[in-house]
Design an enzyme around this catalytic site. Sequence first.
Site, PDB file in Angstrom:
ATOM      1  CG  HIS A  53       0.691   2.106  -9.441  1.00  0.00           C
ATOM      2  ND1 HIS A  53       0.388   1.628  -8.183  1.00  0.00           N
ATOM      3  CD2 HIS A  53      -0.395   2.826  -9.849  1.00  0.00           C
ATOM      4  CE1 HIS A  53      -0.825   2.037  -7.848  1.00  0.00           C
ATOM      5  NE2 HIS A  53      -1.316   2.777  -8.836  1.00  0.00           N
ATOM      6  CD  GLU A 111       1.513 -13.400  15.674  1.00  0.00           C
ATOM      7  OE1 GLU A 111       1.370 -12.278  16.197  1.00  0.00           O
ATOM      8  OE2 GLU A 111       1.000 -14.438  16.129  1.00  0.00           O
ATOM      9  CD1 TRP A 117       7.260   6.925  -1.810  1.00  0.00           C
ATOM     10  CD2 TRP A 117       7.033   7.032  -4.038  1.00  0.00           C
ATOM     11  NE1 TRP A 117       8.524   6.975  -2.356  1.00  0.00           N
ATOM     12  CE2 TRP A 117       8.416   7.047  -3.719  1.00  0.00           C
ATOM     13  CE3 TRP A 117       6.655   7.089  -5.376  1.00  0.00           C
ATOM     14  CZ2 TRP A 117       9.408   7.110  -4.696  1.00  0.00           C
ATOM     15  CZ3 TRP A 117       7.639   7.158  -6.359  1.00  0.00           C
ATOM     16  CH2 TRP A 117       8.996   7.180  -6.008  1.00  0.00           C
ATOM     17  NE  ARG A 132      -6.851   1.684  -6.509  1.00  0.00           N
ATOM     18  CZ  ARG A 132      -5.648   1.611  -5.938  1.00  0.00           C
ATOM     19  NH1 ARG A 132      -4.559   1.768  -6.662  1.00  0.00           N
ATOM     20  NH2 ARG A 132      -5.545   1.390  -4.639  1.00  0.00           N
ATOM     21  CG  ASP A 171      -2.015   1.022   1.143  1.00  0.00           C
ATOM     22  OD1 ASP A 171      -2.361   1.438   0.019  1.00  0.00           O
ATOM     23  OD2 ASP A 171      -2.533   1.435   2.198  1.00  0.00           O
ATOM     24  N   GLY A 172       0.329   2.310  -0.644  1.00  0.00           N
ATOM     25  CA  GLY A 172       0.951   3.630  -0.565  1.00  0.00           C
ATOM     26  C   GLY A 172       1.613   4.120  -1.839  1.00  0.00           C
ATOM     27  CD1 TRP A 184     -11.628  -5.930 -11.100  1.00  0.00           C
ATOM     28  CD2 TRP A 184     -10.742  -4.966 -12.903  1.00  0.00           C
ATOM     29  NE1 TRP A 184     -10.854  -6.882 -11.751  1.00  0.00           N
ATOM     30  CE2 TRP A 184     -10.306  -6.314 -12.864  1.00  0.00           C
ATOM     31  CE3 TRP A 184     -10.311  -4.158 -13.946  1.00  0.00           C
ATOM     32  CZ2 TRP A 184      -9.461  -6.866 -13.822  1.00  0.00           C
ATOM     33  CZ3 TRP A 184      -9.462  -4.698 -14.908  1.00  0.00           C
ATOM     34  CH2 TRP A 184      -9.053  -6.025 -14.852  1.00  0.00           C
ATOM     35  CG  LEU A 197       9.613 -17.116  -2.539  1.00  0.00           C
ATOM     36  CD1 LEU A 197       9.111 -17.283  -1.109  1.00  0.00           C
ATOM     37  CD2 LEU A 197      10.093 -15.689  -2.776  1.00  0.00           C
ATOM     38  CB  ILE A 211      -6.772  -7.627   6.599  1.00  0.00           C
ATOM     39  CG1 ILE A 211      -8.225  -7.866   6.955  1.00  0.00           C
ATOM     40  CG2 ILE A 211      -5.884  -7.820   7.816  1.00  0.00           C
ATOM     41  CD1 ILE A 211      -8.486  -9.276   7.474  1.00  0.00           C
ATOM     42  NE  ARG A 232      -3.003  -1.415   4.364  1.00  0.00           N
ATOM     43  CZ  ARG A 232      -4.234  -1.446   3.902  1.00  0.00           C
ATOM     44  NH1 ARG A 232      -5.052  -2.428   4.255  1.00  0.00           N
ATOM     45  NH2 ARG A 232      -4.680  -0.504   3.088  1.00  0.00           N
TER      46      ARG A 232
END
Length: 250
Positions: free
Chosen positions: A36, A206, A24, A70, A19-20, A68, A130, A194, A187
């Site tokens: 982005h 957590e 930013w 936005r 987020d942000g 969607w 991963l 959330i 986050r």
Amino acid sequence: MKELIDAGNLPKHIAVIMDGNGRWAQNQGAARVFGHRNAIKAVREVTEGCAELGVSYLTLYAFSTENWARPEYEVRALMELLVQSIRNELPTMMKNNVRLDTIGDTLSLPRSCQNQLAEAIEATKENTGLNLILALGYSGKWDIIQAVKKVAAEVKNGTLNPDEINEDTLAANLATKERPEVDLMLRTGGDHRISNFLLWQLAYAELYFYEDLFWPDFRREHLYQAILAYQKTERRFGKTGEQIKANSAK
């Protein structure tokens, strides 16, 4: 900070709400899309950081069903950026033995995105490090609803007895059915919620919120910071601390 991490007590599954980006960019007098574009390095940092530490699963909330709504230009730019990023990051994923996958209603994405995702998933399917999961066209409510529909269909066609339905039944029909539940959710952006992300899978996770950090500024040190906090937490899963200690001593 990395040297302080206990390699024997890593979260198996980390999920991130990135987020942000827009704020930013706005703080720098730029359009939201600029944020982005500058978030790609943060994605690389958290992915490589998890891969190096030995985390098994990393799920990134890349595009929610609500996104969607936005502005059209922003959605279009996000889709174009997604295609470009996957193409550019594929060599890095191969180098780091990362296996790519997705969850969500990916059929709602533009055909170019679907094709690029399919190519990258196919290219990385033999990687054993991963597991990087992009949540695209995803929301927790959507996930639970589609799981309930699958269970209802089994009941309707007579292959499932309603009395046999339990937590495992629903979990087996979620988009994340082959992955463990989330141990640690991160986050950025300062908000403490959330946002319809992995509602079932976050039941005992957590939660770590960064107060003054927007996603484009996220680096590996921020990942280490959250993991160290996680390792100081006693995870009880509804039991008492004494029960946890007693079981650990066995």
